[in-house]
Structures are given as C-alpha cells and as structure tokens.
Design a protein around this motif. Structure first.
Motif, PDB file in Angstrom:
ATOM      1  N   ILE A  31      36.218  51.501  19.759  1.00 37.71           N
ATOM      2  CA  ILE A  31      37.160  50.984  20.755  1.00 37.71           C
ATOM      3  C   ILE A  31      38.585  51.386  20.393  1.00 37.71           C
ATOM      4  N   ILE A  32      38.943  51.240  19.117  1.00 36.66           N
ATOM      5  CA  ILE A  32      40.295  51.593  18.673  1.00 36.66           C
ATOM      6  C   ILE A  32      40.560  53.074  18.891  1.00 36.66           C
ATOM      7  N   VAL A  33      39.598  53.905  18.506  1.00 40.66           N
ATOM      8  CA  VAL A  33      39.760  55.358  18.672  1.00 40.66           C
ATOM      9  C   VAL A  33      39.915  55.708  20.143  1.00 40.66           C
ATOM     10  N   LEU A  34      39.065  55.131  20.999  1.00 40.20           N
ATOM     11  CA  LEU A  34      39.126  55.419  22.430  1.00 40.20           C
ATOM     12  C   LEU A  34      40.461  55.009  23.024  1.00 40.20           C
ATOM     13  N   VAL A  35      40.902  53.803  22.693  1.00 39.65           N
ATOM     14  CA  VAL A  35      42.152  53.294  23.257  1.00 39.65           C
ATOM     15  C   VAL A  35      43.335  54.147  22.822  1.00 39.65           C
ATOM     16  N   LEU A  36      43.383  54.516  21.544  1.00 38.19           N
ATOM     17  CA  LEU A  36      44.499  55.328  21.068  1.00 38.19           C
ATOM     18  C   LEU A  36      44.457  56.736  21.657  1.00 38.19           C
ATOM     19  N   LEU A  58      26.891  44.585  20.044  1.00 35.17           N
ATOM     20  CA  LEU A  58      26.686  45.164  21.375  1.00 35.17           C
ATOM     21  C   LEU A  58      27.422  44.358  22.427  1.00 35.17           C
ATOM     22  N   MET A  59      27.356  43.031  22.345  1.00 35.78           N
ATOM     23  CA  MET A  59      28.053  42.205  23.312  1.00 35.78           C
ATOM     24  C   MET A  59      29.558  42.415  23.216  1.00 35.78           C
ATOM     25  N   ASN A  60      30.084  42.537  22.008  1.00 32.72           N
ATOM     26  CA  ASN A  60      31.512  42.757  21.827  1.00 32.72           C
ATOM     27  C   ASN A  60      31.932  44.115  22.382  1.00 32.72           C
ATOM     28  N   ALA A  61      31.068  45.123  22.218  1.00 34.35           N
ATOM     29  CA  ALA A  61      31.384  46.464  22.713  1.00 34.35           C
ATOM     30  C   ALA A  61      31.371  46.517  24.237  1.00 34.35           C
ATOM     31  N   LEU A  62      30.567  45.655  24.872  1.00 34.82           N
ATOM     32  CA  LEU A  62      30.483  45.637  26.333  1.00 34.82           C
ATOM     33  C   LEU A  62      31.484  44.674  26.962  1.00 34.82           C
ATOM     34  N   ASN A  63      32.259  44.014  26.136  1.00 39.60           N
ATOM     35  CA  ASN A  63      33.249  43.055  26.621  1.00 39.60           C
ATOM     36  C   ASN A  63      34.601  43.758  26.784  1.00 39.60           C
ATOM     37  N   PRO A  64      35.199  43.724  27.977  1.00 42.14           N
ATOM     38  CA  PRO A  64      36.496  44.398  28.169  1.00 42.14           C
ATOM     39  C   PRO A  64      37.618  43.812  27.334  1.00 42.14           C
ATOM     40  N   GLY A  65      37.438  42.581  26.833  1.00 38.19           N
ATOM     41  CA  GLY A  65      38.499  41.928  26.076  1.00 38.19           C
ATOM     42  C   GLY A  65      39.054  42.757  24.932  1.00 38.19           C
ATOM     43  N   PRO A  66      38.200  43.269  24.025  1.00 37.56           N
ATOM     44  CA  PRO A  66      38.726  44.074  22.920  1.00 37.56           C
ATOM     45  C   PRO A  66      39.460  45.325  23.386  1.00 37.56           C
ATOM     46  N   TYR A  67      38.990  45.955  24.482  1.00 34.36           N
ATOM     47  CA  TYR A  67      39.659  47.149  24.991  1.00 34.36           C
ATOM     48  C   TYR A  67      41.066  46.810  25.474  1.00 34.36           C
ATOM     49  N   LEU A  68      41.162  45.723  26.224  1.00 39.09           N
ATOM     50  CA  LEU A  68      42.473  45.323  26.733  1.00 39.09           C
ATOM     51  C   LEU A  68      43.378  44.860  25.596  1.00 39.09           C
ATOM     52  N   TYR A  69      42.810  44.134  24.641  1.00 43.74           N
ATOM     53  CA  TYR A  69      43.606  43.623  23.522  1.00 43.74           C
ATOM     54  C   TYR A  69      44.163  44.770  22.689  1.00 43.74           C
ATOM     55  N   TRP A  70      43.318  45.783  22.443  1.00 42.16           N
ATOM     56  CA  TRP A  70      43.775  46.916  21.637  1.00 42.16           C
ATOM     57  C   TRP A  70      44.695  47.851  22.411  1.00 42.16           C
ATOM     58  N   SER A  71      44.547  47.887  23.725  1.00 43.38           N
ATOM     59  CA  SER A  71      45.423  48.776  24.495  1.00 43.38           C
ATOM     60  C   SER A  71      46.789  48.145  24.760  1.00 43.38           C
ATOM     61  N   LEU A  72      46.824  46.822  24.925  1.00 45.72           N
ATOM     62  CA  LEU A  72      48.071  46.169  25.317  1.00 45.72           C
ATOM     63  C   LEU A  72      48.793  45.468  24.172  1.00 45.72           C
ATOM     64  N   VAL A  73      48.081  45.037  23.152  1.00 42.97           N
ATOM     65  CA  VAL A  73      48.697  44.217  22.109  1.00 42.97           C
ATOM     66  C   VAL A  73      48.652  44.916  20.747  1.00 42.97           C
ATOM     67  N   THR A  74      47.468  45.029  20.180  1.00 42.74           N
ATOM     68  CA  THR A  74      47.354  45.495  18.798  1.00 42.74           C
ATOM     69  C   THR A  74      47.455  47.015  18.657  1.00 42.74           C
ATOM     70  N   GLY A  75      47.008  47.754  19.688  1.00 38.24           N
ATOM     71  CA  GLY A  75      47.051  49.213  19.610  1.00 38.24           C
ATOM     72  C   GLY A  75      48.447  49.775  19.386  1.00 38.24           C
ATOM     73  N   PRO A  76      49.428  49.383  20.202  1.00 36.75           N
ATOM     74  CA  PRO A  76      50.787  49.889  19.987  1.00 36.75           C
ATOM     75  C   PRO A  76      51.349  49.547  18.606  1.00 36.75           C
TER      76      PRO A  76
END
Length: 202
Positions: free
Chosen positions: A52-57, A114-132
C-alpha cells in the motif's frame, strides 16, 4: 529525527484508536477464538501495508478514484463475509464448547492482512496523512523516514495488541457476556460492510 519519531507514534496511536472494520474483526476473532489465537492478527498491518505504501507513493500520494471504488466494493463484500461467519458463530453459540479450538494463528493473521489490504482506509490514510510525512522525512534523510515508520508501526501494533488483550478480558466474564459481545461485533462488521458498499456506488 525525533520529530518524525514522535509524529509516527502519535499517528500510529490515532490509527489504532479509530473505530473501523479491522478493529471490529479483532473483536469478533477474540470473542470466537480467544486472545492467544487472535494476537498474531495485530501484525497484519506489517504484511498488508508495504504494498500500500509503495503504491501510494508511486501515484504521488493520490489513490485513483477507480481503485478506491473497487476497494470499497471488494472490501465491503469481504467484510460482509466475515460478518456472516461471526453471525454463524453467534447463532450456534454453545457455552459448553466455548473453549473450542478456532482457526490457526497463521490463518488469523493472513485473513486479517487480506481484510486490511481490501480496506480503503489504509490507502487514504497513507495518501493523505502519513504518506507525505514519510516522503518528506525520507527526502531529508532516509533515517528520518525510517524513524517515522518505526514509531508508527511500533505504536500501531502495540495498541492493537492492547485492544485484543482488553477484549480478551471479557471472555472470563461468562458465556452470556461473550455471546453479547460477539453479537455486537456481528452488527459492527455488517454496518461497516454495508457502508463500504454504499461508498462504492456513491
């Protein structure tokens, strides 16, 4: 470096404390299988978040709309599947067999990942908050980015372990309490699953 470490600790604690489908799943598994078998599920973010981190970045801290909708749809269906399993356990609840052996620890952690990977929450969290923040720290010095990740995941996993242990304390209170909490987890999982599906089509 300390600034990034402190940010990681604070955001890790915030991520673990936010009510969501993952926390509801941990509650359900703890009530069904006990805290010892559920404990490895706290490590699920370490398995699922790397891609998820790699994809978002790679997409410059922005999740494409089509991917977000697809994750909502797939994640919603999977959460409803987990809710159905928890409901079956609630319906066939037998106090005399409450200490039965549940799924293996390996199955628990991979299902949670698997459930965490299919949850949009981590994607949004890493793209909007922690990723930057991670990107900024890494560009300044790789050690800063590593400090941020270490603070974030040490706190996140530690807090999830605490949640599992807290739920586990409820098991010795008796079968009626256990069944009631399991029923609450069924309702929570169902609500989160339906919410995911609603977001997929709106």
């Amino acid at each position: 470096m300390w600034l990034y470490l402190i940010q990681g600790i604070g955001l890790g604690l915030a991520a673990a404390a936010q009510p969501g489908p993952f926390q509801a799943y941990l509650l359900s598994q703890t009530m069904q299988n006990g805290w010892r078998r559920t404990l490895p599920a706290a490590l699920a973010p370490l398995i699922s978040d790397g891609p998820i981190i790699v994809l978002v970045l790679l997409v410059l801290s922005r999740v494409p709309a089509w991917l977000q909708r697809g994750l909502y749809l797939t994640g919603g269906l999977f959460i409803l599947y987990l809710a159905w399993g928890a409901w079956r356990a609630w319906r066939s609840f037998d106090a005399s067999r409450w200490q039965r052996i549940g799924p293996s620890q390996r199955q628990s952690v991979w299902r949670a990942a698997l459930m965490n990977a299919l949850n949009p929450g981590p994607y949004l969290y890493w793209s909007l908050v922690t990723g930057p923040i991670l990107l900024s720290g890494w560009q300044t010095a790789p050690a800063f980015g590593i400090a941020f990740l270490m603070g974030f995941y040490a706190t996140l996993v530690g807090a999830l372990v605490g949640i599992i242990l807290l739920f586990g304390l409820a098991r010795p209170l008796g079968p009626h309490v256990n069944r009631a909490i399991l029923g609450i987890s069924v309702l929570a999982l169902t609500a989160f699953g339906l919410l995911q599906l609603y977001r997929a089509f709106t």
